[in-house]
Design an enzyme around this catalytic site. Sequence first.
Site, PDB file in Angstrom:
ATOM      1  N   LYS A 305       0.830  -1.204   0.000  1.00  0.00           N
ATOM      2  CA  LYS A 305       0.000   0.000   0.000  1.00  0.00           C
ATOM      3  C   LYS A 305       0.868   1.260   0.000  1.00  0.00           C
ATOM      4  O   LYS A 305       2.031   1.251   0.397  1.00  0.00           O
ATOM      5  CB  LYS A 305      -0.942   0.000   1.216  1.00  0.00           C
ATOM      6  CG  LYS A 305      -2.072  -1.040   1.127  1.00  0.00           C
ATOM      7  CD  LYS A 305      -3.109  -0.680   0.082  1.00  0.00           C
ATOM      8  CE  LYS A 305      -4.169  -1.751  -0.116  1.00  0.00           C
ATOM      9  NZ  LYS A 305      -5.155  -1.801   0.973  1.00  0.00           N
ATOM     10  N   ARG A 340      -3.986 -10.615   3.382  1.00  0.00           N
ATOM     11  CA  ARG A 340      -4.079 -10.565   1.915  1.00  0.00           C
ATOM     12  C   ARG A 340      -2.822  -9.894   1.375  1.00  0.00           C
ATOM     13  O   ARG A 340      -2.587  -8.711   1.616  1.00  0.00           O
ATOM     14  CB  ARG A 340      -5.334  -9.777   1.513  1.00  0.00           C
ATOM     15  CG  ARG A 340      -5.594  -9.714   0.022  1.00  0.00           C
ATOM     16  CD  ARG A 340      -6.890  -8.959  -0.256  1.00  0.00           C
ATOM     17  NE  ARG A 340      -7.171  -8.904  -1.681  1.00  0.00           N
ATOM     18  CZ  ARG A 340      -6.729  -7.957  -2.500  1.00  0.00           C
ATOM     19  NH1 ARG A 340      -5.967  -6.970  -2.011  1.00  0.00           N
ATOM     20  NH2 ARG A 340      -7.015  -7.974  -3.783  1.00  0.00           N
TER      21      ARG A 340
END
Length: 370
Positions: A305, A340
């Site tokens: 991210k 994830r």
Amino acid sequence: MNDRIYIRPIGFAPGPQSEHGNAIRLGGGMVYASRFAVVLRRDGRIVERWLAAPDTIAELMGQLPDEVAADAEQQWANLTLAHPALELGERTIRLDQPQVMGILNVTPDSFSDGGEFMDKPDVQREQAARMLEAGAAIIDVGGESTRPGAKAVWEGDEIERVVPAIEMCAAMGAAVSVDTRKAAVMEAALGAGASLINDVSGLTYDPRAAEMVAKAGCPVILMHAPGNGEDLHEGGDYTNVVFDVFDELRKRRDAALEAGIEASRMLLDPGIGFGKSVADNLALINALPLFHALGHPLLLGASRKRMIGALSNEAGADQRLGGSVALALKGMDAGVQLHRVHDVPETVQARNVWRGLRDAALTDFGDLPD
């Protein structure tokens, strides 16, 4: 006057024996919590904060305002709730230890791989096989990018992207989830062999989605994102991001219950990176243990991210392995059940070492001297 209560684990032990048994097993996993902050919020403002341990929590509960007492009791019970395994097709995924979910994007505009697997069945197959061999418990297939600024994909195109990839993964014997917010895609994916729905809108984007999931009887991941329309990132204005996200996830959970989805089939995701600043994301990751109080298994999706780049001299998405593993380990320390990730082998290796340390900690204390 609107009072809300929150029970946040803030102190942890390597094992219950190190606290002479005065610790709880968080979410039925391998993490033990021994100290808790009980926070009273009134009309959006924190007005009281108490500290408690397992042997003092009952006394504190008896002193709470009547309006929040029942909720506090439920949250305390939820913190110790052991979750049953996920039954995904022929695969059983235990939730008493961290599990790794591998990401397979079949989009042309993924932020992490730039369309590397789009329209390339052989490459998709090789990637899926690598993730399974490395220890991924689930393969998460997505056909629509949800990065900031990405345009929505017509459901027909999304189905054409994900169905062949899902069929391929299922043929390998993988447990497969589909990352989508559209009921038609969910239905097609389940028909192709997926057995878990991962909806980044928390079943708010498509008005037919909740009914479809309830009818299918499959597990579903409800993620928090502030946007209600095409852009899931808009509207991220928080009074207190941790408690606001907690409250919103509770609302989405309750809406799913009203739609007929069983509580035992829901997982929750705080939505790292969706309509949240770097400071917001850091606050949420530090507060992950709190979310066990909602009573459902948790998923953390922080891999590659933007926050990692922001903390690392703007490292590109393909240079964020170290930060991704660091965040996964932080999630494991918080008792998060599903992780994830893009980098499955490295995360699985980190998980295995983490678990070895946890197992060893249970026997760290020997006999007391005579």
